[in-house]
Scaffold this motif. Structure first.
Motif, short mmCIF file in Angstrom:
data_model
loop_
_atom_site.label_atom_id
_atom_site.label_comp_id
_atom_site.label_asym_id
_atom_site.label_seq_id
_atom_site.Cartn_x
_atom_site.Cartn_y
_atom_site.Cartn_z
N ILE A 108 0.84 -1.21 0.00
CA ILE A 108 0.00 0.00 0.00
C ILE A 108 0.87 1.25 0.00
CG2 ILE A 108 -1.68 1.34 1.34
CD1 ILE A 108 -2.84 -1.37 2.26
N VAL A 109 1.93 1.26 0.86
CA VAL A 109 2.74 2.47 0.99
C VAL A 109 3.63 2.68 -0.23
CG1 VAL A 109 4.58 3.54 2.36
CG2 VAL A 109 2.67 2.42 3.50
N ILE A 110 4.35 1.63 -0.64
CA ILE A 110 5.32 1.78 -1.73
C ILE A 110 4.65 1.73 -3.09
CG2 ILE A 110 7.35 0.74 -2.80
CD1 ILE A 110 8.15 -0.23 -0.02
N GLY A 111 3.71 0.89 -3.26
CA GLY A 111 3.01 0.76 -4.53
C GLY A 111 3.48 -0.48 -5.26
N PRO A 112 2.64 -0.99 -6.15
CA PRO A 112 2.97 -2.23 -6.83
C PRO A 112 4.08 -2.09 -7.86
CG PRO A 112 0.82 -1.43 -7.55
CD PRO A 112 1.28 -0.54 -6.45
N GLU A 113 4.33 -0.89 -8.40
CA GLU A 113 5.39 -0.73 -9.40
C GLU A 113 6.77 -0.77 -8.77
OE1 GLU A 113 3.09 2.02 -9.16
OE2 GLU A 113 1.66 1.08 -10.53
N LYS A 114 6.94 -0.14 -7.63
CA LYS A 114 8.26 -0.03 -6.99
C LYS A 114 8.55 -1.17 -6.00
CE LYS A 114 8.51 4.98 -7.34
NZ LYS A 114 8.63 6.22 -6.60
N LEU A 115 7.56 -1.94 -5.64
CA LEU A 115 7.74 -2.98 -4.62
C LEU A 115 8.79 -4.03 -5.01
CD1 LEU A 115 6.84 -3.95 -1.85
CD2 LEU A 115 5.10 -5.35 -2.99
N PRO A 116 8.83 -4.57 -6.23
CA PRO A 116 9.87 -5.55 -6.56
C PRO A 116 11.29 -4.98 -6.46
CG PRO A 116 8.14 -5.62 -8.21
CD PRO A 116 7.87 -4.43 -7.32
N LYS A 117 11.47 -3.72 -6.91
CA LYS A 117 12.79 -3.09 -6.84
C LYS A 117 13.21 -2.87 -5.38
CE LYS A 117 15.41 0.76 -8.69
NZ LYS A 117 15.39 2.00 -9.44
N VAL A 118 12.29 -2.44 -4.55
CA VAL A 118 12.59 -2.23 -3.13
C VAL A 118 12.88 -3.57 -2.45
CG1 VAL A 118 11.58 -1.48 -0.94
CG2 VAL A 118 11.28 -0.09 -2.98
N ALA A 119 12.11 -4.61 -2.78
CA ALA A 119 12.35 -5.92 -2.18
C ALA A 119 13.72 -6.45 -2.58
CB ALA A 119 11.25 -6.90 -2.61
N ARG A 120 14.10 -6.24 -3.85
CA ARG A 120 15.43 -6.67 -4.31
C ARG A 120 16.53 -5.91 -3.57
NH1 ARG A 120 14.98 -5.40 -9.62
NH2 ARG A 120 13.36 -6.98 -9.78
N THR A 121 16.36 -4.61 -3.40
CA THR A 121 17.34 -3.80 -2.69
C THR A 121 17.46 -4.24 -1.23
OG1 THR A 121 16.78 -1.93 -4.12
CG2 THR A 121 18.01 -1.43 -2.11
#
Length: 146
Positions: A18-31
């Motif tokens: 909800i906070v990060i959004g579905p577009e940026k979530l995979p990149k943030v999870a990878r980081t």
């Protein structure tokens, strides 16, 4: 420590979505995954360094004990050597030390070439190429013919 169950992880994932959004979530999870890997490697390196330093301290203690033991043995040997040198430096009394002559053997022992030859080790005979069994000429020819 932290007690993260499946329900708590699902709640954290939902809030992150909800906070990060579905577009940026995979990149943030990878980081986040890369950072966790780096943190684990750093902790492993620190543990290895601590273990190495502990081993070095133990080796230094063992080395010190070995040197002390060697010094003690050296001093003992030196004391024995000095004592023997002092004993040898005393005047020699030929009358006190008179060994009995060795008894002469009646006949010298005969040399037995078979006994001498059998004392040679089997492995040496094999490597030197010494024949182990006697073969006739006909048997050798038969062995080497097809």
């Amino acid at each position: 420590m932290l007690d993260l169950g499946l329900d708590k992880l699902a709640l954290i994932g939902a809030v992150a979505l909800i906070v990060i959004g579905p577009e940026k979530l995979p990149k943030v999870a990878r980081t986040v995954g890369h950072m966790m890997g780096k943190a684990r490697r750093y902790v492993a390196d620190v543990k290895a360094e601590v273990n190495r330093s502990i081993e070095m301290e133990e080796l230094a203690k063992a080395r010190k004990q070995f040197e002390d033991a060697a010094h003690e043995v050296g001093s003992t040997v030196q004391g024995s050597f000095n004592e023997a040198a002092q004993t040898l430096s005393e005047p020699f009394d030929a009358d006190a030390w008179n060994p009995a002559p060795a008894p002469a053997s009646p006949t010298p022992p005969k040399k037995n070439w078979r006994l001498k030859r059998s004392r040679t080790p089997q492995w040496f005979k094999q490597t030197a190429g010494v024949r182990q069994h006697v073969q006739s000429g006909a048997a050798r020819v038969k062995r080497h013919r097809r």
